[in-house]
Design a protein around this motif. Structure first.
Motif, short mmCIF file in Angstrom:
data_model
loop_
_atom_site.label_atom_id
_atom_site.label_comp_id
_atom_site.label_asym_id
_atom_site.label_seq_id
_atom_site.Cartn_x
_atom_site.Cartn_y
_atom_site.Cartn_z
N THR A 429 0.35 -20.81 41.91
CA THR A 429 0.05 -19.76 40.96
C THR A 429 1.01 -18.65 40.76
O THR A 429 1.98 -18.58 41.77
N HIS A 430 1.08 -18.04 39.83
CA HIS A 430 1.68 -16.85 39.52
C HIS A 430 3.21 -17.21 39.51
O HIS A 430 4.11 -16.26 40.22
N ALA A 431 3.56 -18.54 39.27
CA ALA A 431 5.01 -18.83 39.50
C ALA A 431 5.83 -19.52 38.15
O ALA A 431 5.04 -19.97 37.16
N SER A 432 6.77 -18.97 38.02
CA SER A 432 7.67 -19.56 36.74
C SER A 432 9.17 -19.62 37.21
O SER A 432 9.79 -19.08 38.11
N VAL A 433 9.49 -20.70 36.57
CA VAL A 433 10.86 -21.17 36.93
C VAL A 433 11.93 -20.40 36.40
O VAL A 433 11.80 -20.16 35.02
N SER A 434 12.79 -20.11 37.17
CA SER A 434 13.75 -19.06 36.59
C SER A 434 15.26 -19.57 36.43
O SER A 434 16.10 -19.14 35.85
N GLU A 435 15.36 -20.59 37.18
CA GLU A 435 16.79 -21.27 36.99
C GLU A 435 16.66 -22.59 37.76
O GLU A 435 15.82 -22.83 38.64
N ALA A 436 17.27 -23.67 37.01
CA ALA A 436 17.43 -24.98 37.79
C ALA A 436 18.91 -25.16 38.53
O ALA A 436 19.97 -24.67 37.74
N HIS A 437 19.06 -25.72 39.41
CA HIS A 437 20.50 -26.02 40.13
C HIS A 437 20.82 -27.43 40.35
O HIS A 437 19.91 -28.19 40.52
#
Ligand SMILES: Cc1cc2nc3c(=O)[nH]c(=O)nc-3n(C[C@H](O)[C@H](O)[C@H](O)COP(=O)(O)OP(=O)(O)OC[C@H]3O[C@@H](n4cnc5c(N)ncnc54)[C@H](O)[C@@H]3O)c2cc1C
Length: 555
Positions: A429-437
């Motif tokens: 929870t409280h999680a959002s994707v900020s970048e994909a590598h």
């Protein structure tokens, strides 16, 4: 099923005819007998047979041929069909060469010319060889084969298209099976063409290089051209709403076409299990629902086209659609049932790696490839929950990323309960994707944790995004009225201050599911204010047909 092949090679046409005749009369019922008058031609033929996935049981070659003798031919042919039995046809003078070939060149047998009577000098030995071959023969796959790589977006798009249209195919990942001898032989037979992935091989021996869904659609018999250019009812979109309209329209006698750009089923087709559809107490998969509806629609004579509709205009009583291939179709009543498409996740790396580890929606094709891997599912709605349950059957661990503090306000309780009881699903929870590598495919993701303010970078080989959806209705923009998010306005929503919409000519208000253009209707998720459910889409699609009858009675 295609019969295995007996191939004879001889530059002397009389001998070739004689051996073909004798092989055919004895083995024709079980085998296909083919002859070639040159070893070079025979090698080309063998490469084509390899690409077609045919089986070769026997190679029978004359020893004395110009440019390439029988032994050399059989040795080269062995590189293409290693399990085929190999035999030489020799004159008495070549007996020693033939014995030598058996000892040193993996030839199984030699026959002396002439072999009359064949019942004594040919068939007994061939029976032995063929029995031996049959003992280890496994029939080859006879359908469509796709060669590609897992991380290629083009390959993913094609496989997804085939899977969603329920076209059976065999997939070969040429990177993963690079050391598999059979794959190597197939790639060698294809030569430089093998670089144009995805390569699609059809059972009739034809192939498509860099195959795209539209070309494959045509080849596998999905209709892309309409039978006529006018229909009483045209439906754009083959999701639950469009399919229901097609079934009701055609069953009530309307000449109906349904145009779908990807595969019938729409979003519902991506659902691994719809549990709340009336009459299916144990649930049913979206693919199954779509398959049943398509059969039902076709039984009533609905024509289904695989095309995208890119424009629409009204000319008198006609509603004219422009299709992706530039052709036009006209109708009296037009139903827009184009649903919604996934909202994009905005973060660096996401667009670049889409189709190469990052997917929007269920990714039916990918579920199996996730075996033993850690999979991320982004989103907290029912669609994300269903997908997580589906991936949990294959993946080692499924991690659901949600921005909020729980799933309670976004997901149905039955799914929350199922997820809790599934040990390999974890909620973050409280999680959002900020970048994909990742260079060529997804390797890691950065996750911003809003409760701590920290960003964590974690390994990830697959990420499936379910963060809501919006309609794609720009192609209707100058014709049909939309709300600020692109949903289509219908019926009472078009009446403002008691006034009918601008340009409205009929002496009545728009019907409940009719847009501001008389005769153009909108149903299902694409409609402003609709309930985003399978059952409501089906309901609207069927109800709208009643209004269409009323509309058509006055056209
Ligand atoms: C993963 C998932 C799980 C779900 N689970 C459930 C569930 O359990 N229960 C439930 O009730 N609902 C569920 N839903 C919601 C439900 O699937 C949708 O409400 C329903 O599919 C909407 O139907 P529709 O026909 O309006 O549109 P869609 O299903 O979106 O179909 C629209 C179709 O139109 C096609 N199209 C779009 N534009 C064009 C164009 N220009 N030319 C040609 N074709 C076009 C699209 O390719 C698509 O096939 C789920 C949705 C998803 C994504």
């Amino acid at each position: 099923m295609a019969k295995p092949i007996l191939l004879s090679v001889d530059d002397d046409s009389d001998v070739l005819r004689a051996i073909e005749r004798d092989l055919r009369s004895q083995y024709g019922a079980e085998y296909r007998v083919i002859g070639s008058d040159s070893p070079e031609g025979a090698l080309d033929l063998l490469k084509q047979l390899k690409v077609r996935n045919d089986s070769v049981a026997l190679l029978l070659a004359d020893q004395r041929m110009p440019r390439m003798d029988g032994v050399e031919f059989l040795q080269q042919a062995m590189g293409i069909f290693p399990s085929a039995k190999r035999a030489l046809l020799t004159a008495y003078a070549d007996t020693n060469a033939a014995i030598n070939a058996i000892n040193h060149a993996s030839i199984n047998f030699f026959f002396l010319k002439p072999w009359d009577p064949p019942a004594e000098h040919l068939y007994p030995q061939l029976d032995d060889l063929l029995d031996d071959w049959q003992a280890s023969y496994r029939p080859t796959f006879q359908g469509i084969r796709v060669l590609g790589t897992r991380w290629s977006p083009k390959c993913y798009e094609l496989r997804d298209f085939l899977a969603r249209n329920r076209v059976p195919y065999q997939w070969t990942d040429v990177e993963l099976s690079a050391n598999d001898p059979d794959t190597k032989r197939l790639l060698e037979a294809l030569g430089p063409e093998a670089a144009n992935l995805p390569v699609v091989l059809f059972p009739d021996g034809t192939k498509l290089l860099e195959g795209v869904p539209a070309d494959v659609a045509q080849k596998v018999g999905l209709r892309t051209r309409a039978q006529t250019n006018f229909y009483e009812l045209a439906i754009v979109g083959g999701g639950p709403a469009g399919l229901a309209a097609a079934v009701y329209g055609a069953s009530e006698g309307l000449h109906t076409v349904m145009i779908e750009r990807e595969a019938p089923g729409g979003q519902a087709g991506m659902s691994s299990r719809i549990e709340n559809y009336l009459g299916f107490p144990t649930g049913l998969s979206g693919a199954d629902l779509a398959r049943r509806a398509v059969v039902q629609a076709q039984r009533f004579g609905v024509e289904i086209l695989t095309q995208e509709v890119v424009g629409v205009r009204a000319e008198g009583p006609y509603r004219i659609m422009k299709l992706g291939d530039g052709t036009e179709l006209s109708c009296h009543a037009l139903m827009i049932a184009t649903g919604v498409q996934w909202r994009r996740l905005e973060a660096p790396g996401i667009d670049r790696l889409q189709g190469a580890g990052i997917y929007y929606g269920g990714g039916a094709t990918e579920a199996l490839s996730c075996k033993g891997e850690v999979v991320y599912v982004v989103g907290g709605a029912n669609s994300a929950g269903q997908a997580a349950m589906n991936f949990a059957k294959y993946a080692e661990r499924v991690i659901i990323l949600v921005r909020g503090e729980s799933l309670a306000s976004t997901m149905s309780q039955y799914l929350i309960d199922q997820i809790k009881e599934t040990p390999n699903i974890q909620l973050w929870t409280h999680a959002s994707v900020s970048e994909a590598h990742g260079e060529t495919h997804l390797e890691e993701i950065s996750v911003l944790c809003s409760d701590t303010g920290k960003t964590e970078r974690v390994p990830a080989s697959a990420m499936f995004i379910f963060i809501g959806a919006l309609p794609q209705t720009d192609w209707l923009a100058s014709v049909v009225e939309r709300d600020e998010r692109g949903f289509l306005l219908t019926g009472p929503d078009l009446i403002r201050d008691g006034q009918r919409p601008k340009g409205w000519t009929p002496d009545r208000d728009p019907f409940l599911l009719e847009t501001n253009v008389p005769g153009i209707f909108a149903v299902g998720d694409v409609r402003h204010g609709s309930i985003k459910r399978v059952a409501s889409g089906v309901g609207e699609g069927s109800v709208a047909v009643q209004f269409i009858h009323q509309y058509l009675s006055k056209v």
